[in-house]
Design a protein around this motif. Structure first.
Motif, PDB file in Angstrom:
ATOM      1  N   HIS A   1       0.829  -1.214   0.000  1.00 45.23           N
ATOM      2  CA  HIS A   1       0.000   0.000   0.000  1.00 45.23           C
ATOM      3  C   HIS A   1       0.859   1.258   0.000  1.00 45.23           C
ATOM      4  O   HIS A   1       0.432   2.321   0.420  1.00 45.23           O
ATOM      5  CB  HIS A   1      -0.976  -0.036   1.191  1.00 45.23           C
ATOM      6  CG  HIS A   1      -2.028  -1.100   1.014  1.00 45.23           C
ATOM      7  ND1 HIS A   1      -1.859  -2.391   1.480  1.00 45.23           N
ATOM      8  CD2 HIS A   1      -3.217  -1.086   0.370  1.00 45.23           C
ATOM      9  CE1 HIS A   1      -2.924  -3.115   1.145  1.00 45.23           C
ATOM     10  NE2 HIS A   1      -3.758  -2.351   0.470  1.00 45.23           N
ATOM     11  N   LYS A   2       2.103   1.082  -0.473  1.00 46.65           N
ATOM     12  CA  LYS A   2       3.042   2.210  -0.641  1.00 46.65           C
ATOM     13  C   LYS A   2       3.345   2.954   0.654  1.00 46.65           C
ATOM     14  O   LYS A   2       3.617   4.143   0.636  1.00 46.65           O
ATOM     15  CB  LYS A   2       2.510   3.189  -1.694  1.00 46.65           C
ATOM     16  CG  LYS A   2       2.643   2.675  -3.118  1.00 46.65           C
ATOM     17  CD  LYS A   2       2.486   3.799  -4.132  1.00 46.65           C
ATOM     18  CE  LYS A   2       2.827   3.302  -5.535  1.00 46.65           C
ATOM     19  NZ  LYS A   2       2.515   4.247  -6.580  1.00 46.65           N
ATOM     20  N   LYS A   3       3.264   2.244   1.775  1.00 42.82           N
ATOM     21  CA  LYS A   3       3.608   2.889   3.050  1.00 42.82           C
ATOM     22  C   LYS A   3       5.031   2.519   3.463  1.00 42.82           C
ATOM     23  O   LYS A   3       5.512   2.950   4.498  1.00 42.82           O
ATOM     24  CB  LYS A   3       2.610   2.473   4.134  1.00 42.82           C
ATOM     25  CG  LYS A   3       1.230   3.066   3.864  1.00 42.82           C
ATOM     26  CD  LYS A   3       0.210   2.644   4.873  1.00 42.82           C
ATOM     27  CE  LYS A   3      -1.138   3.288   4.560  1.00 42.82           C
ATOM     28  NZ  LYS A   3      -2.253   2.509   5.066  1.00 42.82           N
ATOM     29  N   ALA A   4       5.668   1.667   2.681  1.00 47.01           N
ATOM     30  CA  ALA A   4       7.064   1.300   2.945  1.00 47.01           C
ATOM     31  C   ALA A   4       7.768   1.258   1.602  1.00 47.01           C
ATOM     32  O   ALA A   4       7.143   0.958   0.578  1.00 47.01           O
ATOM     33  CB  ALA A   4       7.137  -0.068   3.622  1.00 47.01           C
ATOM     34  N   ASP A   5       9.057   1.552   1.605  1.00 45.06           N
ATOM     35  CA  ASP A   5       9.810   1.579   0.358  1.00 45.06           C
ATOM     36  C   ASP A   5      10.393   0.200   0.076  1.00 45.06           C
ATOM     37  O   ASP A   5      11.242  -0.289   0.822  1.00 45.06           O
ATOM     38  CB  ASP A   5      10.935   2.616   0.481  1.00 45.06           C
ATOM     39  CG  ASP A   5      11.829   2.625  -0.762  1.00 45.06           C
ATOM     40  OD1 ASP A   5      11.393   2.097  -1.804  1.00 45.06           O
ATOM     41  OD2 ASP A   5      12.949   3.144  -0.682  1.00 45.06           O
ATOM     42  N   GLY A   6       9.922  -0.404  -0.991  1.00 45.01           N
ATOM     43  CA  GLY A   6      10.401  -1.744  -1.344  1.00 45.01           C
ATOM     44  C   GLY A   6      11.556  -1.729  -2.316  1.00 45.01           C
ATOM     45  O   GLY A   6      11.986  -2.785  -2.777  1.00 45.01           O
ATOM     46  N   GLY A   7      12.060  -0.538  -2.657  1.00 51.52           N
ATOM     47  CA  GLY A   7      13.190  -0.494  -3.589  1.00 51.52           C
ATOM     48  C   GLY A   7      12.842  -1.162  -4.907  1.00 51.52           C
ATOM     49  O   GLY A   7      11.888  -0.774  -5.578  1.00 51.52           O
ATOM     50  N   THR A   8      13.609  -2.200  -5.253  1.00 50.79           N
ATOM     51  CA  THR A   8      13.426  -2.847  -6.565  1.00 50.79           C
ATOM     52  C   THR A   8      12.390  -3.987  -6.534  1.00 50.79           C
ATOM     53  O   THR A   8      12.196  -4.665  -7.543  1.00 50.79           O
ATOM     54  CB  THR A   8      14.772  -3.428  -7.055  1.00 50.79           C
ATOM     55  OG1 THR A   8      15.303  -4.251  -6.014  1.00 50.79           O
ATOM     56  CG2 THR A   8      15.763  -2.331  -7.368  1.00 50.79           C
ATOM     57  N   ILE A   9      11.738  -4.196  -5.394  1.00 56.22           N
ATOM     58  CA  ILE A   9      10.752  -5.288  -5.327  1.00 56.22           C
ATOM     59  C   ILE A   9       9.542  -4.953  -6.197  1.00 56.22           C
ATOM     60  O   ILE A   9       9.054  -3.826  -6.190  1.00 56.22           O
ATOM     61  CB  ILE A   9      10.309  -5.528  -3.868  1.00 56.22           C
ATOM     62  CG1 ILE A   9      11.438  -6.234  -3.131  1.00 56.22           C
ATOM     63  CG2 ILE A   9       9.036  -6.368  -3.789  1.00 56.22           C
ATOM     64  CD1 ILE A   9      11.106  -6.676  -1.751  1.00 56.22           C
ATOM     65  N   LYS A  10       9.064  -5.955  -6.943  1.00 57.80           N
ATOM     66  CA  LYS A  10       7.888  -5.754  -7.781  1.00 57.80           C
ATOM     67  C   LYS A  10       6.638  -6.186  -7.006  1.00 57.80           C
ATOM     68  O   LYS A  10       6.553  -7.310  -6.532  1.00 57.80           O
ATOM     69  CB  LYS A  10       8.002  -6.595  -9.060  1.00 57.80           C
ATOM     70  CG  LYS A  10       9.041  -6.055 -10.040  1.00 57.80           C
ATOM     71  CD  LYS A  10       8.528  -4.819 -10.782  1.00 57.80           C
ATOM     72  CE  LYS A  10       9.466  -4.384 -11.891  1.00 57.80           C
ATOM     73  NZ  LYS A  10      10.702  -3.750 -11.438  1.00 57.80           N
ATOM     74  N   CYS A  11       5.695  -5.248  -6.901  1.00 56.42           N
ATOM     75  CA  CYS A  11       4.486  -5.479  -6.098  1.00 56.42           C
ATOM     76  C   CYS A  11       3.255  -5.765  -6.956  1.00 56.42           C
ATOM     77  O   CYS A  11       2.143  -5.809  -6.439  1.00 56.42           O
ATOM     78  CB  CYS A  11       4.220  -4.270  -5.206  1.00 56.42           C
ATOM     79  SG  CYS A  11       5.568  -3.944  -4.064  1.00 56.42           S
TER      80      CYS A  11
END
Length: 288
Positions: free
Chosen positions: A233-243
């Motif tokens: 839900h875009k509340k944490a930065d996943g960097g290069t992880i694909k969601c």
């Protein structure tokens, strides 16, 4: 290997399979239903590596729809070594969906940050499972590996359809010692040594390499599930992880079935590359 659900829709094994088995979304899953026993909380596990095999198969977190594929390091396909007396992986190895060990989050109990992957599971049942299979498991405990400064939790679980699942409750991890003597010790030994043949030092553990019980393990799982929710839900930065996902309602990364199909169709065709080097079958001996 892309994942499909019972209706033949392409899904992400990382994001679209519910963490909790028997939940309302479970009809979307290609897995047999099983009744939960009493208040037992069951989880869905995605099998990445079948027991006794060596290829390091894993959910590709940085590719859309997160197919399961063999890891590559320095341009070569990765395999784990056979370290006496073990052959390849000594459990069915995989991950819990909808969990994420956030590398920006420092774990209160280990003082280390997460390893940026879904939480790992060692399934100790008697059947050999296949890569991509969804297995309903009950959690028995957890081991805290500290890998190059990152917390890398290893959940110990058993498939609910295993003949011994009813006898092993995991309230106290000693149940496993009673029914499968030597298995937990072998597990610590395996994780300590598995990178040594690559010229790396032995791995370290939090809690002196002791297993924590089921309640502790479930709390860790729940906290990694909260980290995953923040990621989706875009509340944490996943960097290069694909969601990219198909079924997570309210997620800004949710895509249509058509989009999912075109992702799969445009993915590079899997080519069976090099034949497996004979080196993969060698046996390594290290002083204990």
């Amino acid at each position: 290997l892309f994942s499909e659900n019972a209706d033949g829709k392409y899904i992400s094994p990382f994001h679209d399979i519910p963490l909790f088995a028997g939940s309302k979304e479970d009809k979307e899953i290609p897995a047999k239903r099983s009744k939960t026993t009493g208040s037992e909380v069951l989880f869905n596990m995605i099998v990445e590596v079948p027991r006794w095999t060596n290829a390091k198969m894993e959910i590709a977190t940085e590719e859309p729809l997160n197919p399961i594929k063999q890891d590559i390091k320095k341009g070569k396909l990765r395999y784990v070594a056979n370290i006496f007396p073990h052959k390849g992986y000594i459990w069915n190895y995989g991950a819990l969906p909808q969990t994420w060990e956030d590398p920006n989050h420092t774990d209160n109990t280990t003082g280390c940050c997460g390893d940026n992957d879904p939480i790992d599971v060692c399934e100790i049942g008697s059947k050999i499972r296949s890569s991509g299979e969804i297995v309903q498991v009950k959690v028995l405990g957890v081991l805290a590996l500290v890998d190059e400064g990152e917390t890398d939790w290893k959940i110990i679980a058993i498939s609910v359809d295993d003949p011994e699942a009813q006898k092993i409750h995991g309230k106290d991890i000693d149940d496993v010692k009673k029914h499968k003597p030597g298995y937990l010790e072998a597990t610590v030994d395996w994780f300590r040594s598995y990178k040594v043949p690559d010229g790396k030092p032995e791995n370290q553990f939090a809690f002196n390499g002791e297993f924590k019980d089921k309640d502790f393990a479930v709390e860790i799982i729940k906290s990694t599930h909260e980290c995953w929710k923040a990621l989706l839900h875009k509340k944490a930065d996943g960097g290069t992880i694909k969601c990219t996902n198909v079924l997570v309602s309210g997620s800004p990364f949710c895509c249509s079935e058509e989009d999912a199909r075109s992702i799969v169709q445009s993915a590079p065709v899997h080519v069976n590359g090099d034949s497996v080097s004979p080196e993969v079958d060698s046996w390594h001996f290290f002083p204990k």
